[in-house]
Motif scaffolding. Structure first.
Motif, PDB file in Angstrom:
ATOM      1  N   LEU A   1      -8.673   1.558  -3.680  1.00 25.19           N
ATOM      2  CA  LEU A   1      -8.308   2.897  -3.242  1.00 25.19           C
ATOM      3  C   LEU A   1      -9.283   3.313  -2.154  1.00 25.19           C
ATOM      4  O   LEU A   1     -10.494   3.187  -2.318  1.00 25.19           O
ATOM      5  N   PHE A   2      -8.733   3.780  -1.048  1.00 24.29           N
ATOM      6  CA  PHE A   2      -9.527   4.209   0.103  1.00 24.29           C
ATOM      7  C   PHE A   2      -9.242   5.665   0.410  1.00 24.29           C
ATOM      8  O   PHE A   2      -8.108   6.141   0.234  1.00 24.29           O
ATOM      9  N   LEU A   3     -10.262   6.352   0.910  1.00 31.66           N
ATOM     10  CA  LEU A   3     -10.116   7.706   1.437  1.00 31.66           C
ATOM     11  C   LEU A   3     -10.289   7.611   2.942  1.00 31.66           C
ATOM     12  O   LEU A   3     -11.288   7.078   3.420  1.00 31.66           O
TER      13      LEU A   3
ATOM     14  N   ASP B   1      -4.005  10.705   3.239  1.00 31.82           N
ATOM     15  CA  ASP B   1      -5.268  10.031   3.521  1.00 31.82           C
ATOM     16  C   ASP B   1      -5.933   9.406   2.299  1.00 31.82           C
ATOM     17  O   ASP B   1      -7.074   8.969   2.366  1.00 31.82           O
ATOM     18  N   VAL B   2      -5.229   9.378   1.184  1.00 39.17           N
ATOM     19  CA  VAL B   2      -5.698   8.660  -0.006  1.00 39.17           C
ATOM     20  C   VAL B   2      -4.700   7.532  -0.216  1.00 39.17           C
ATOM     21  O   VAL B   2      -3.543   7.766  -0.555  1.00 39.17           O
ATOM     22  N   ILE B   3      -5.157   6.313   0.030  1.00 36.65           N
ATOM     23  CA  ILE B   3      -4.243   5.170   0.060  1.00 36.65           C
ATOM     24  C   ILE B   3      -4.659   4.139  -0.971  1.00 36.65           C
ATOM     25  O   ILE B   3      -5.839   3.792  -1.077  1.00 36.65           O
ATOM     26  N   VAL B   4      -3.678   3.673  -1.729  1.00 36.96           N
ATOM     27  CA  VAL B   4      -3.910   2.651  -2.749  1.00 36.96           C
ATOM     28  C   VAL B   4      -3.264   1.352  -2.275  1.00 36.96           C
ATOM     29  O   VAL B   4      -2.087   1.327  -1.912  1.00 36.96           O
ATOM     30  N   PHE B   5      -4.058   0.297  -2.288  1.00 35.73           N
ATOM     31  CA  PHE B   5      -3.594  -1.047  -1.933  1.00 35.73           C
ATOM     32  C   PHE B   5      -3.539  -1.849  -3.233  1.00 35.73           C
ATOM     33  O   PHE B   5      -4.517  -1.872  -3.988  1.00 35.73           O
ATOM     34  N   CYS B   6      -2.393  -2.459  -3.500  1.00 35.40           N
ATOM     35  CA  CYS B   6      -2.221  -3.223  -4.744  1.00 35.40           C
ATOM     36  C   CYS B   6      -1.790  -4.652  -4.440  1.00 35.40           C
ATOM     37  O   CYS B   6      -1.043  -4.900  -3.502  1.00 35.40           O
TER      38      CYS B   6
ATOM     39  N   HIS C   1     -13.499  11.042 -10.557  1.00 34.97           N
ATOM     40  CA  HIS C   1     -12.118  10.916 -10.070  1.00 34.97           C
ATOM     41  C   HIS C   1     -11.571  12.238  -9.555  1.00 34.97           C
ATOM     42  O   HIS C   1     -10.587  12.254  -8.809  1.00 34.97           O
ATOM     43  N   SER C   2     -12.202  13.341  -9.926  1.00 35.76           N
ATOM     44  CA  SER C   2     -11.744  14.641  -9.423  1.00 35.76           C
ATOM     45  C   SER C   2     -11.824  14.691  -7.899  1.00 35.76           C
ATOM     46  O   SER C   2     -11.053  15.414  -7.255  1.00 35.76           O
ATOM     47  N   ILE C   3     -12.728  13.905  -7.308  1.00 36.41           N
ATOM     48  CA  ILE C   3     -12.814  13.837  -5.844  1.00 36.41           C
ATOM     49  C   ILE C   3     -11.521  13.270  -5.273  1.00 36.41           C
ATOM     50  O   ILE C   3     -10.996  13.763  -4.278  1.00 36.41           O
ATOM     51  N   ILE C   4     -10.999  12.241  -5.913  1.00 33.96           N
ATOM     52  CA  ILE C   4      -9.733  11.636  -5.461  1.00 33.96           C
ATOM     53  C   ILE C   4      -8.618  12.668  -5.535  1.00 33.96           C
ATOM     54  O   ILE C   4      -7.847  12.839  -4.585  1.00 33.96           O
ATOM     55  N   HIS C   5      -8.529  13.360  -6.670  1.00 26.65           N
ATOM     56  CA  HIS C   5      -7.462  14.346  -6.848  1.00 26.65           C
ATOM     57  C   HIS C   5      -7.595  15.495  -5.842  1.00 26.65           C
ATOM     58  O   HIS C   5      -6.591  15.938  -5.271  1.00 26.65           O
ATOM     59  N   SER C   6      -8.818  15.963  -5.630  1.00 28.01           N
ATOM     60  CA  SER C   6      -9.031  17.058  -4.672  1.00 28.01           C
ATOM     61  C   SER C   6      -8.709  16.618  -3.252  1.00 28.01           C
ATOM     62  O   SER C   6      -8.040  17.336  -2.503  1.00 28.01           O
TER      63      SER C   6
ATOM     64  N   HIS D   1       0.855  -1.185   0.000  1.00 33.64           N
ATOM     65  CA  HIS D   1       0.000   0.000   0.000  1.00 33.64           C
ATOM     66  C   HIS D   1       0.887   1.229   0.000  1.00 33.64           C
ATOM     67  O   HIS D   1       2.020   1.204   0.482  1.00 33.64           O
ATOM     68  N   THR D   2       0.366   2.279  -0.602  1.00 32.09           N
ATOM     69  CA  THR D   2       1.116   3.514  -0.712  1.00 32.09           C
ATOM     70  C   THR D   2       0.153   4.681  -0.827  1.00 32.09           C
ATOM     71  O   THR D   2      -1.018   4.501  -1.160  1.00 32.09           O
ATOM     72  N   GLN D   3       0.673   5.833  -0.560  1.00 33.91           N
ATOM     73  CA  GLN D   3      -0.090   7.064  -0.718  1.00 33.91           C
ATOM     74  C   GLN D   3      -0.389   7.261  -2.202  1.00 33.91           C
ATOM     75  O   GLN D   3       0.451   6.991  -3.057  1.00 33.91           O
ATOM     76  N   PHE D   4      -1.587   7.721  -2.517  1.00 31.70           N
ATOM     77  CA  PHE D   4      -1.976   7.964  -3.904  1.00 31.70           C
ATOM     78  C   PHE D   4      -1.057   8.983  -4.541  1.00 31.70           C
ATOM     79  O   PHE D   4      -0.741  10.019  -3.968  1.00 31.70           O
ATOM     80  N   ASP D   5      -0.623   8.686  -5.753  1.00 31.90           N
ATOM     81  CA  ASP D   5       0.188   9.580  -6.563  1.00 31.90           C
ATOM     82  C   ASP D   5      -0.480   9.605  -7.941  1.00 31.90           C
ATOM     83  O   ASP D   5      -0.577   8.560  -8.582  1.00 31.90           O
ATOM     84  N   ALA D   6      -0.931  10.773  -8.377  1.00 32.18           N
ATOM     85  CA  ALA D   6      -1.698  10.876  -9.626  1.00 32.18           C
ATOM     86  C   ALA D   6      -0.951  10.264 -10.812  1.00 32.18           C
ATOM     87  O   ALA D   6      -1.556   9.573 -11.628  1.00 32.18           O
ATOM     88  N   ALA D   7       0.344  10.501 -10.905  1.00 33.35           N
ATOM     89  CA  ALA D   7       1.112   9.961 -12.035  1.00 33.35           C
ATOM     90  C   ALA D   7       1.310   8.446 -11.894  1.00 33.35           C
ATOM     91  O   ALA D   7       1.113   7.695 -12.841  1.00 33.35           O
TER      92      ALA D   7
END
Length: 164
Positions: free
Chosen positions: A83-85, A66-71, A53-58, A24-30
């Motif tokens: 992806l969790f908020l 606080d935006v975490i992606v689990f892969c 998806h603009s909600i995720i970016h905002s 898991h890691t912090q969301f990174d748009a790129a």
């Protein structure tokens, strides 16, 4: 796990034998744009719409940790992601995607357990899995209910706009 249904626990056990690498890691748009692209494809293919998806970016711009992606990875490929908020003591499941190999290895079962364990360590007291729609998304509903989640009706979200 004690609240999870027997079939759900068995699917999770199967995922443990699949040699998935969970991270898991912090969301990174790129870095995570691929997940949003896959989510858009999934929405078109399955004919549903989720929050933009603009909600995720905002959310990420305001509170990046606080935006975490689990892969889940198998060899060198991502086979599933969630992806969790996180907001206060609650974390909300926002996006989920699984490849055919991810479904074959029950990767989402492993990811949800991994996410729950992570959030407990972070002080989260409630994991919101979102809408349970047994008519239009019965498989997803079974997954959520089988996890031991308590289904409860929620009221709509209201915004009061001055002058209206």
């Amino acid at each position: 796990m004690a609240r999870a249904g027997g079939k759900w626990r068995n699917a999770w056990r199967k995922s443990q034998k699949s040699n998935l690498k969970l991270r898991h890691t912090q969301f990174d748009a790129a870095l995570h744009n691929w997940l949003l692209v896959e989510d858009r494809k999934q929405q078109r293919r399955q004919k549903y719409r989720s929050l933009p998806h603009s909600i995720i970016h905002s959310f990420s711009a305001i509170s990046p940790r606080d935006v975490i992606v689990f892969c889940a990875r198998k060899k060198h490929d991502d086979v599933a992601a969630m992806l969790f908020l996180q907001h206060g003591e609650v974390a909300t499941y926002h996006v989920g995607w699984s490849s055919a190999h991810g479904r074959q290895t029950n990767a989402h079962y492993a990811l949800l357990k991994h996410a729950a364990d992570h959030f407990v360590r972070c002080g989260v007291t409630r994991l919101d899995l979102g809408t349970v729609d047994t008519e239009n998304a019965p498989g997803l509903a079974r997954f959520k209910i089988g996890s031991g989640a308590r289904v409860r009706p929620l009221g709509g979200t209201w915004l009061r706009i001055p002058g209206l």
